[in-house]
Design an enzyme around this catalytic site. Structure first.
Site, PDB file in Angstrom:
ATOM      1  N   HIS A 278      77.529  45.745  93.152  1.00 36.59           N
ATOM      2  CA  HIS A 278      77.972  45.028  94.365  1.00 36.59           C
ATOM      3  C   HIS A 278      79.393  44.480  94.216  1.00 36.59           C
ATOM      4  CE1 HIS A 278      74.026  45.549  96.000  1.00 36.59           C
ATOM      5  NE2 HIS A 278      73.464  44.796  95.079  1.00 36.59           N
ATOM      6  N   ASP A 329      70.578  51.544  96.221  1.00 36.80           N
ATOM      7  CA  ASP A 329      70.010  50.207  96.039  1.00 36.80           C
ATOM      8  C   ASP A 329      68.657  50.028  96.726  1.00 36.80           C
ATOM      9  OD1 ASP A 329      69.593  47.566  95.501  1.00 36.80           O
ATOM     10  OD2 ASP A 329      71.404  46.808  96.440  1.00 36.80           O
TER      11      ASP A 329
END
Ligand SMILES: [Zn+2]
Length: 473
Positions: A278, A329
């Protein structure tokens, strides 16, 4: 259906070679499944397996939590919400997992990855134990379930066994997090070593290997960061969730006086082997530190949009020296083309400029950067690469008229017509060569997770998977 035969040679009508599209690309495949030889501008030879359209290196998924797939299309009601309210729903799904259910679900999810063009996955795995935190009677039961799922789907799995010891700074794991935990950093290191030894015995490392992850700086106390920095074997890849949410940064600053990235640097963990997932909310000093370390930053743009995380400074990180990889993810979509595009779209929205990441940069992020982050050989068409390929139909509703070198800005996973793993054709037109239609598997897995009788869902009739590879006559 059994695993398809490995092809000894391919001929690609057009293919992505050295950052550009070439015509007439012929590959010879070694018995190991790597590319032995490659030449461009040549005609097909007798016996070559022909790949029409435009062939690219397959995609490498650098961040996955397979079970999050169960939440797709189920978390959008109820008006306002945040990452943190979504997380409560995710914990509900985690609580329902058993090794049997997880194997069923992960098999379907990994099959979805394969048919959409991903041939390797870094699975960030933390559902280790029974819901009360006690160990399963069979050692590594959850981890073996994921490994068996990967073998069934034919995807290369790097199981990132995750250290998750705390529910926050100076906070124990909550009841819903107990099954993620270990008794401390030393106990986690021991379990990791045992898992590594077991998998080395049971699986081909080209198919299943083990890496390490720290859940986040929230999840691992500072004393354990130190221990892990000293004792984690140097050859293991190391991943961590980093600065996904402003609240994580604020809590870290309050508890330690440092941002998460600089806390990792303090403990010797911000190095080239680190993959920071991220990295959405960074300071200038964080960007400089991640870049100077030559770390990989795994962007998950469709997830970051779905969870309202924000848009990370991808181009600034790259300019500072970091490498950008891509992951799906929580699997709001599983589509390497949409991740590539969302990376560039995020940059455009953030900067007001187009062309921040050229198509070649997007393909590098979606393929070699992701395998490097797993400690794996890169996929592609160059000699020595894994013969892992995805071929795209350039004449669909989405792609018709596109320049082949710009398909990253127009294609979707629906346009991927063939996926090759280690020289074997594992998918054609969305169907898996061994498992059939992943949508049917996903429907059955969702029903099983919901506690319904597991029966095949009603699906649209599909074209059967061709028994024989298309050969040049
Ligand atoms: Zn994650």
């Amino acid at each position: 259906m059994s695993t398809p035969e490995r092809q000894s040679s391919f001929w690609c009508e057009q293919a992505w070679v050295d950052g550009a599209v070439a015509a007439g690309v012929r590959l010879e495949v070694a018995a190991s499944g790597t590319v032995a030889a490659s030449e461009s501008g040549v005609p097909a030879r007798l016996g070559d397996c022909r790949l029409p359209g435009v062939t690219f290196p397959a995609a490498s998924n650098a961040h996955s939590h397979a079970f999050h797939r169960i939440l797709r299309g189920r978390t959008h009601d109820g008006g306002t919400g945040s990452f943190w309210t979504w997380r409560e729903q995710m914990y509900g799904a985690a609580a329902a997992l058993t090794p049997e259910l997880y194997e069923q679900l992960a098999t379907a999810v990994f099959a979805e990855m394969v048919v959409t063009g991903w041939t390797s996955v870094a699975e960030f795995h933390y559902v280790h134990h029974r819901p009360d935190g006690s160990a399963y009677p069979q050692e590594h039961a959850m981890e073996r379930a994921l490994a068996r799922a990967a073998v069934a789907a034919g995807i290369r799995l790097t199981l990132l066994d995750t250290c998750y010891l705390a529910g926050g700074f100076d906070a124990p794991l909550t009841a819903g997090q107990l099954r993620f935990g270990d008794r401390g950093g030393a106990a986690w290191l021991q379990r990791l070593a045992s898992l590594r030894a077991a998998f080395a015995q049971e699986f081909d490392p080209e198919q299943v290997s083990v890496g390490a992850a720290l859940h986040s700086v929230r999840g691992v106390p500072e004393a354990d960061l130190d221990l892990i920095s000293r004792e984690l074997p140097a050859d293991l890849p190391l991943h961590i969730h980093l600065s996904e949410q402003p609240a994580e940064n604020e809590a870290c600053l309050e508890a330690t006086g440092l941002t998460p990235a600089l806390l990792l640097a303090k403990h010797g963990l911000l190095t080239r082997r680190l993959s920071a997932v991220h990295a959405t909310h960074l300071s200038g000093a964080d960007i400089t530190a991640l870049g100077a370390a030559g770390a990989t930053v795994v962007m998950c743009p469709t997830t970051e949009a779905d969870l309202a995380d924000g848009i990370g400074p991808a181009e600034d990180l790259r300019a500072a020296g970091a490498r950008i990889a891509l992951g799906t993810d929580q699997h709001a979509v599983i589509d390497p083309w949409l991740e590539m595009r969302a990376l560039e779209h995020g940059e455009r929205l953030r900067s007001g400029e187009r062309g921040r990441f050229a198509p070649a940069d997007l393909h590098a992020a979606a393929s070699a950067a992701g395998t490097d982050a797993q400690g794996r050989r890169a996929p592609g068409l160059a000699p020595g690469s894994s013969c892992d390929l995805m071929s795209v139909d350039p004449g669909t509703l989405r792609t018709a008229g596109s320049f082949p070198g710009q398909l990253a800005l127009s294609a979707t996973a629906s346009d991927v017509h063939t996926v090759v793993v280690g020289g074997r054709i594992l998918a054609r037109r969305g169907r898996h060569a061994v498992l059939g239609d992943p949508a049917a598997l996903l429907s059955a897995a969702a029903a099983a997770m919901d506690g319904e009788a597991s029966q095949p869902a009603a699906v649209m009739p599909a074209t059967p998977f061709p028994a024989a590879a298309t050969e040049v006559p």
